[in-house]
Design a protein around this motif. Structure first.
Motif, PDB file in Angstrom:
ATOM      1  N   HIS A   3      -1.777   5.495  -4.073  1.00 46.18           N
ATOM      2  CA  HIS A   3      -0.848   5.549  -2.940  1.00 46.18           C
ATOM      3  C   HIS A   3      -0.160   6.901  -2.799  1.00 46.18           C
ATOM      4  O   HIS A   3       0.342   7.222  -1.730  1.00 46.18           O
ATOM      5  CB  HIS A   3       0.184   4.429  -3.056  1.00 46.18           C
ATOM      6  N   TRP A   6      -2.451   8.936  -0.200  1.00 50.32           N
ATOM      7  CA  TRP A   6      -2.907   8.308   1.046  1.00 50.32           C
ATOM      8  C   TRP A   6      -2.691   9.188   2.273  1.00 50.32           C
ATOM      9  O   TRP A   6      -3.510   9.202   3.173  1.00 50.32           O
ATOM     10  CB  TRP A   6      -2.229   6.969   1.264  1.00 50.32           C
ATOM     11  N   ARG A   9      -5.617  11.545   2.572  1.00 50.85           N
ATOM     12  CA  ARG A   9      -6.953  10.953   2.612  1.00 50.85           C
ATOM     13  C   ARG A   9      -7.485  10.884   4.037  1.00 50.85           C
ATOM     14  O   ARG A   9      -6.717  10.828   4.997  1.00 50.85           O
ATOM     15  CB  ARG A   9      -6.912   9.540   2.021  1.00 50.85           C
ATOM     16  N   LEU A  12      -9.687   5.906   7.729  1.00 51.66           N
ATOM     17  CA  LEU A  12     -10.791   4.947   7.684  1.00 51.66           C
ATOM     18  C   LEU A  12     -11.174   4.482   9.078  1.00 51.66           C
ATOM     19  O   LEU A  12     -12.346   4.341   9.395  1.00 51.66           O
ATOM     20  CB  LEU A  12     -10.414   3.741   6.820  1.00 51.66           C
ATOM     21  N   LYS A  40      -5.187   4.303   6.533  1.00 51.76           N
ATOM     22  CA  LYS A  40      -5.505   5.114   5.362  1.00 51.76           C
ATOM     23  C   LYS A  40      -6.059   4.271   4.217  1.00 51.76           C
ATOM     24  O   LYS A  40      -6.757   4.779   3.354  1.00 51.76           O
ATOM     25  CB  LYS A  40      -4.273   5.872   4.879  1.00 51.76           C
ATOM     26  N   ASN A  41      -5.730   2.984   4.214  1.00 49.77           N
ATOM     27  CA  ASN A  41      -6.270   2.057   3.222  1.00 49.77           C
ATOM     28  C   ASN A  41      -6.195   0.658   3.805  1.00 49.77           C
ATOM     29  O   ASN A  41      -5.402   0.389   4.710  1.00 49.77           O
ATOM     30  CB  ASN A  41      -5.492   2.142   1.905  1.00 49.77           C
ATOM     31  N   GLU A  42      -7.027  -0.235   3.278  1.00 47.14           N
ATOM     32  CA  GLU A  42      -7.097  -1.591   3.821  1.00 47.14           C
ATOM     33  C   GLU A  42      -7.378  -2.559   2.687  1.00 47.14           C
ATOM     34  O   GLU A  42      -8.141  -2.263   1.775  1.00 47.14           O
ATOM     35  CB  GLU A  42      -8.224  -1.630   4.849  1.00 47.14           C
ATOM     36  N   THR A  43      -6.717  -3.712   2.740  1.00 44.69           N
ATOM     37  CA  THR A  43      -7.022  -4.814   1.831  1.00 44.69           C
ATOM     38  C   THR A  43      -7.428  -6.001   2.690  1.00 44.69           C
ATOM     39  O   THR A  43      -7.500  -5.897   3.917  1.00 44.69           O
ATOM     40  CB  THR A  43      -5.808  -5.182   0.952  1.00 44.69           C
TER      41      THR A  43
END
Length: 71
Positions: A3, A6, A9, A12, A40-43
């Motif tokens: 984190h 991020w 990065r 996405l 920037k990030n995914e769950t």
């Protein structure tokens, strides 16, 4: 400690905020309906996007719809 990087990065994908009607949390201070955000990030349950404060925030996916990129 991913984190911490991020913000640097690659994005996405992009998502568009469709509502800020949160039952449990106040999100209308950091999200704007109709605005597009960089993921920037995914769950499975959350998108981590750069919100209106310029920082990364994790939000439930039901606040967003995916934006189709036009090439």
């Amino acid at each position: 400690m991913i984190h911490h990087t991020w913000l640097k990065r690659p994005t996405l994908k992009k998502v568009k905020c469709v509502h800020t009607n949160a039952e449990k949390y106040i999100v209308n201070n950091v999200l704007t309906p109709g605005k597009t955000y960089e993921v920037k990030n995914e769950t499975e349950e959350f998108y981590f996007v750069i919100d209106n404060t310029g920082k990364i925030g994790g939000f439930y996916k039901d606040y967003f719809e995916e934006v189709q990129e036009v090439e």
